[in-house]
Motif scaffolding. Structure first.
Motif, short mmCIF file in Angstrom:
data_model
loop_
_atom_site.label_atom_id
_atom_site.label_comp_id
_atom_site.label_asym_id
_atom_site.label_seq_id
_atom_site.Cartn_x
_atom_site.Cartn_y
_atom_site.Cartn_z
N UNK A 138 0.89 -1.17 0.00
CA UNK A 138 0.00 0.00 0.00
C UNK A 138 0.92 1.21 0.00
N UNK A 139 1.02 1.90 -1.15
CA UNK A 139 2.05 2.92 -1.32
C UNK A 139 1.47 4.28 -1.66
N UNK A 140 2.06 5.31 -1.08
CA UNK A 140 1.88 6.69 -1.49
C UNK A 140 3.19 7.09 -2.16
N UNK A 141 3.11 7.46 -3.43
CA UNK A 141 4.32 7.65 -4.24
C UNK A 141 4.35 9.07 -4.80
N UNK A 142 5.46 9.77 -4.56
CA UNK A 142 5.69 11.08 -5.14
C UNK A 142 6.88 11.04 -6.08
N UNK A 143 7.31 12.20 -6.53
CA UNK A 143 8.42 12.25 -7.48
C UNK A 143 9.74 11.90 -6.82
N UNK A 144 9.96 12.40 -5.61
CA UNK A 144 11.24 12.20 -4.92
C UNK A 144 11.12 11.37 -3.65
N UNK A 145 9.91 11.14 -3.18
CA UNK A 145 9.71 10.40 -1.94
C UNK A 145 8.62 9.36 -2.14
N UNK A 146 8.67 8.31 -1.34
CA UNK A 146 7.64 7.29 -1.39
C UNK A 146 7.57 6.57 -0.05
N UNK A 147 6.37 6.17 0.32
CA UNK A 147 6.15 5.34 1.51
C UNK A 147 5.31 4.15 1.07
N UNK A 148 5.79 2.97 1.39
CA UNK A 148 5.05 1.76 1.03
C UNK A 148 4.89 0.89 2.28
N UNK A 149 3.64 0.65 2.64
CA UNK A 149 3.30 -0.17 3.80
C UNK A 149 3.01 -1.60 3.36
N UNK A 150 2.99 -2.50 4.32
CA UNK A 150 2.49 -3.86 4.10
C UNK A 150 1.07 -3.89 4.62
#
Length: 340
Positions: A280-292
């Motif tokens: 489950x990811x929130x993705x930007x151009x330079x940053x990203x957070x991906x959860x399980x």
């Protein structure tokens, strides 16, 4: 998603995005077994709210709507123990044959009741109080959705710095007084090491891998073994490629990775698994957070379900793992404020 003491909300309507590495934040939540099942989605607006701002919005929404019976009033049909016993037996047969070392069967409690907008707002209000050791997340559109609070991070990347974790090895708090500490539990430590060794191997090409742990992490109803992993990356990852490389770790999949993991859907009781355990990811151009995506409630227009999984190794025992599966589902109901 709650991230760094801020709530990031993406407002629909949503639209597929072919290039997620751009200025707007996009959300990615595919099927566990098929990362190509759903595109990254962009929204109409992005909001960044404090906890108090989100609380006021939910309370204002609930004040305008008639009260509804909370989700969970309808009976929950618990998973069948014989289904899990079959999965455990098949896994341990493969271990004895030397084909795998570990896998993670999942089971699901199901309810013939969906989630209304009012119930969703009430659950969000409850999740505002979730401890900082949990990542709160959700996505809903077109009558389907997911809402939960996971302790597990697939990765967090910002300014060249990549963080992840090995999170495997569990003890329900209700059993802690009559079991060895997780740090001295041979079965739980072995399960943890399979995940840690796998992640270090996969991540090594990105830079020097630094670890801290294992240590015991306390959650509302469970204890987990956790090792924090950090890398100062030589180059910026392509975030979708990184997801493909990491998913699933042996914390949700199979050790070794070379054995594959899609064969697990042949275990009984897997219908409608959807994104449980997936990225489950929130993705930007330079940053990203991906959860399980674990510790969640998933729903569609007619029903809901809560999943739980546990690592099965050679030393796993049916009764102990079955209790752990129940405690994990119970923790979801408690953190969402559902009837228990």
């Amino acid at each position: 998603m709650r991230h760094r003491d801020q709530w990031i909300l993406i407002e629909g309507p949503f639209h597929p995005v072919s290039d997620a590495n751009r200025d707007e934040i996009t959300v990615f939540f595919p099927d566990f077994y098929d990362l190509g099942s759903s595109p990254a989605l962009g929204g109409a607006k992005i909001h960044r709210l404090s906890t108090e701002e989100l609380r006021k919005n939910c309370e204002a929404f609930l004040g305008q709507k008639p009260a509804a019976a909370p989700v969970g009033k309808a009976p929950w049909n618990e998973p069948l123990k014989e289904h899990f016993a079959t999965a455990l037996q098949r896994t341990q047969d493969l271990i004895r044959e030397g084909r795998i070392k570990k896998t993670v069967p999942a089971v699901f409690a199901r309810s013939e009741q969906t989630v209304t907008p009012q119930e969703r707002a009430q659950m969000i209000l409850t999740l505002l109080e979730a401890p900082k050791t949990l990542y709160v997340y959700g996505l809903w559109q077109k009558g389907e959705g997911v809402l939960g609070a996971t302790p597990e991070l697939l990765f967090d990347y910002a300014k060249g710095h990549l963080r992840t974790m090995a999170l495997a090895g569990t003890c329900p708090k209700s059993e802690s007084t009559r079991r060895e500490s997780l740090l001295h539990d041979e079965k739980e430590m072995q399960e943890h090491l399979y995940v840690l060794e796998d992640l270090m191997s996969v991540l090594h090409p990105w830079g020097d891998v630094k670890t801290e742990g294992p240590k015991i992490v306390e959650l509302p109803t469970l204890y987990h073994l956790k090792t924090d992993i950090e890398i100062q990356c030589k180059t910026k990852p392509e975030f979708f490629s990184l997801i493909q490389q990491l998913h699933p770790t042996p914390a949700l999949g199979v050790a070794p990775r070379s054995a594959g993991y899609k064969w697990m859907k042949e275990f009984p009781g897997q219908e409608g698994r959807g994104g449980f355990g997936g990225p489950f990811a929130f993705i930007g151009k330079e940053e990203a957070v991906c959860l399980v995506a674990i510790r969640n409630l998933q729903w569609n227009e007619t029903s809901s379900m809560i999943g739980s999984g546990c690592g099965v190794v050679a030393a796993s025992e049916l009764e102990r793992e079955w209790r752990e599966l129940y405690q994990k589902r119970l923790s979801v109901r408690k953190i969402l404020g559902l009837d228990v």
